[in-house]
Design a protein around this motif. Sequence first.
Motif, PDB file in Angstrom:
ATOM      1  N   LEU A  22       0.825  -1.221   0.000  1.00  0.00           N
ATOM      2  CA  LEU A  22       0.000   0.000   0.000  1.00  0.00           C
ATOM      3  C   LEU A  22       0.848   1.256   0.000  1.00  0.00           C
ATOM      4  O   LEU A  22       0.389   2.319  -0.411  1.00  0.00           O
ATOM      5  CB  LEU A  22      -0.935   0.000   1.210  1.00  0.00           C
ATOM      6  CG  LEU A  22      -2.078  -1.008   1.174  1.00  0.00           C
ATOM      7  CD1 LEU A  22      -2.894  -0.942   2.457  1.00  0.00           C
ATOM      8  CD2 LEU A  22      -2.978  -0.749  -0.013  1.00  0.00           C
ATOM      9  N   ALA A  23       2.086   1.168   0.426  1.00  0.00           N
ATOM     10  CA  ALA A  23       2.961   2.339   0.472  1.00  0.00           C
ATOM     11  C   ALA A  23       3.306   2.818  -0.939  1.00  0.00           C
ATOM     12  O   ALA A  23       3.416   4.022  -1.185  1.00  0.00           O
ATOM     13  CB  ALA A  23       4.219   2.023   1.261  1.00  0.00           C
ATOM     14  N   ILE A  24       3.479   1.904  -1.870  1.00  0.00           N
ATOM     15  CA  ILE A  24       3.861   2.282  -3.240  1.00  0.00           C
ATOM     16  C   ILE A  24       2.772   3.159  -3.889  1.00  0.00           C
ATOM     17  O   ILE A  24       3.079   4.249  -4.397  1.00  0.00           O
ATOM     18  CB  ILE A  24       4.168   1.023  -4.077  1.00  0.00           C
ATOM     19  CG1 ILE A  24       5.416   0.338  -3.517  1.00  0.00           C
ATOM     20  CG2 ILE A  24       4.370   1.382  -5.549  1.00  0.00           C
ATOM     21  CD1 ILE A  24       5.696  -1.018  -4.132  1.00  0.00           C
ATOM     22  N   PRO A  25       1.485   2.781  -3.903  1.00  0.00           N
ATOM     23  CA  PRO A  25       0.477   3.677  -4.482  1.00  0.00           C
ATOM     24  C   PRO A  25       0.352   4.991  -3.709  1.00  0.00           C
ATOM     25  O   PRO A  25       0.113   6.042  -4.310  1.00  0.00           O
ATOM     26  CB  PRO A  25      -0.823   2.879  -4.408  1.00  0.00           C
ATOM     27  CG  PRO A  25      -0.419   1.460  -4.284  1.00  0.00           C
ATOM     28  CD  PRO A  25       0.896   1.470  -3.593  1.00  0.00           C
ATOM     29  N   LEU A  26       0.549   4.948  -2.387  1.00  0.00           N
ATOM     30  CA  LEU A  26       0.458   6.188  -1.609  1.00  0.00           C
ATOM     31  C   LEU A  26       1.593   7.144  -1.964  1.00  0.00           C
ATOM     32  O   LEU A  26       1.389   8.359  -2.044  1.00  0.00           O
ATOM     33  CB  LEU A  26       0.456   5.873  -0.110  1.00  0.00           C
ATOM     34  CG  LEU A  26      -0.841   5.275   0.436  1.00  0.00           C
ATOM     35  CD1 LEU A  26      -0.675   4.909   1.907  1.00  0.00           C
ATOM     36  CD2 LEU A  26      -1.983   6.252   0.262  1.00  0.00           C
ATOM     37  N   ARG A  31       3.199  12.053  -5.050  1.00  0.00           N
ATOM     38  CA  ARG A  31       3.908  12.740  -6.149  1.00  0.00           C
ATOM     39  C   ARG A  31       2.918  13.406  -7.106  1.00  0.00           C
ATOM     40  O   ARG A  31       3.147  14.515  -7.579  1.00  0.00           O
ATOM     41  CB  ARG A  31       4.776  11.738  -6.896  1.00  0.00           C
ATOM     42  CG  ARG A  31       5.989  11.307  -6.136  1.00  0.00           C
ATOM     43  CD  ARG A  31       6.812  10.330  -6.949  1.00  0.00           C
ATOM     44  NE  ARG A  31       7.902   9.757  -6.146  1.00  0.00           N
ATOM     45  CZ  ARG A  31       8.537   8.657  -6.446  1.00  0.00           C
ATOM     46  NH1 ARG A  31       8.205   7.984  -7.544  1.00  0.00           N
ATOM     47  NH2 ARG A  31       9.510   8.202  -5.683  1.00  0.00           N
ATOM     48  N   THR A  32       1.828  12.701  -7.376  1.00  0.00           N
ATOM     49  CA  THR A  32       0.802  13.277  -8.258  1.00  0.00           C
ATOM     50  C   THR A  32       0.201  14.534  -7.641  1.00  0.00           C
ATOM     51  O   THR A  32      -0.004  15.550  -8.337  1.00  0.00           O
ATOM     52  CB  THR A  32      -0.315  12.239  -8.527  1.00  0.00           C
ATOM     53  OG1 THR A  32       0.275  11.061  -9.060  1.00  0.00           O
ATOM     54  CG2 THR A  32      -1.344  12.779  -9.493  1.00  0.00           C
ATOM     55  N   LEU A  33      -0.054  14.504  -6.354  1.00  0.00           N
ATOM     56  CA  LEU A  33      -0.599  15.691  -5.683  1.00  0.00           C
ATOM     57  C   LEU A  33       0.414  16.836  -5.681  1.00  0.00           C
ATOM     58  O   LEU A  33       0.038  18.008  -5.830  1.00  0.00           O
ATOM     59  CB  LEU A  33      -1.018  15.343  -4.256  1.00  0.00           C
ATOM     60  CG  LEU A  33      -2.281  14.485  -4.139  1.00  0.00           C
ATOM     61  CD1 LEU A  33      -2.544  14.123  -2.684  1.00  0.00           C
ATOM     62  CD2 LEU A  33      -3.477  15.207  -4.723  1.00  0.00           C
ATOM     63  N   ALA A  39       1.348  22.650 -10.697  1.00  0.00           N
ATOM     64  CA  ALA A  39       0.605  23.102 -11.886  1.00  0.00           C
ATOM     65  C   ALA A  39      -0.398  24.191 -11.514  1.00  0.00           C
ATOM     66  O   ALA A  39      -0.540  25.190 -12.240  1.00  0.00           O
ATOM     67  CB  ALA A  39      -0.109  21.923 -12.535  1.00  0.00           C
ATOM     68  N   ILE A  40      -1.084  24.024 -10.400  1.00  0.00           N
ATOM     69  CA  ILE A  40      -2.054  25.043  -9.971  1.00  0.00           C
ATOM     70  C   ILE A  40      -1.333  26.344  -9.634  1.00  0.00           C
ATOM     71  O   ILE A  40      -1.802  27.439  -9.972  1.00  0.00           O
ATOM     72  CB  ILE A  40      -2.879  24.517  -8.774  1.00  0.00           C
ATOM     73  CG1 ILE A  40      -3.820  23.411  -9.254  1.00  0.00           C
ATOM     74  CG2 ILE A  40      -3.661  25.642  -8.108  1.00  0.00           C
ATOM     75  CD1 ILE A  40      -4.520  22.685  -8.121  1.00  0.00           C
TER      76      ILE A  40
END
Length: 136
Positions: A22-26, A31-33, A39-40
């Motif tokens: 579960l740590a890998i997707p988190l 990083r995506t956030l 970008a914002i």
Amino acid sequence: MSPGQIAALIAAGAFVLLVLLLAIPLIKLGRTLDEATIAIRKAHENSTPLFTEANTTLTHVNTQLERVDGITANARAVTGNVSALTSLFTATLGGPLVKAAALSYGVSKAVRARRARKSGADTGAGRTRRGRGGRK
């Protein structure tokens, strides 16, 4: 080691494995956030010049619209003047022109009728001699 301790050890290993999976997707979501935040921030920084240019463009558009309003008002005045001139022309010269046209039509009709009578008188005698409409 007792069977309960072995089961607890297996459960602890499975829990560690689950946490790692579960740590890998988190981490990827984090990083995506971060990228979305960057970008914002860039969009916010670039929006000020964009709004300034849009305001300048709107000012120019409003200036052009004022010119178009002036042109439209002048065209409306010209249309009214042409309408008044047409009415004046019709009132002044329309009646006499209609009378002149009627007179010329009447004269041309009378001349045609007279010519028809004159030529009918000449051919009328020939019809009586030759029979059916002057054919040979």
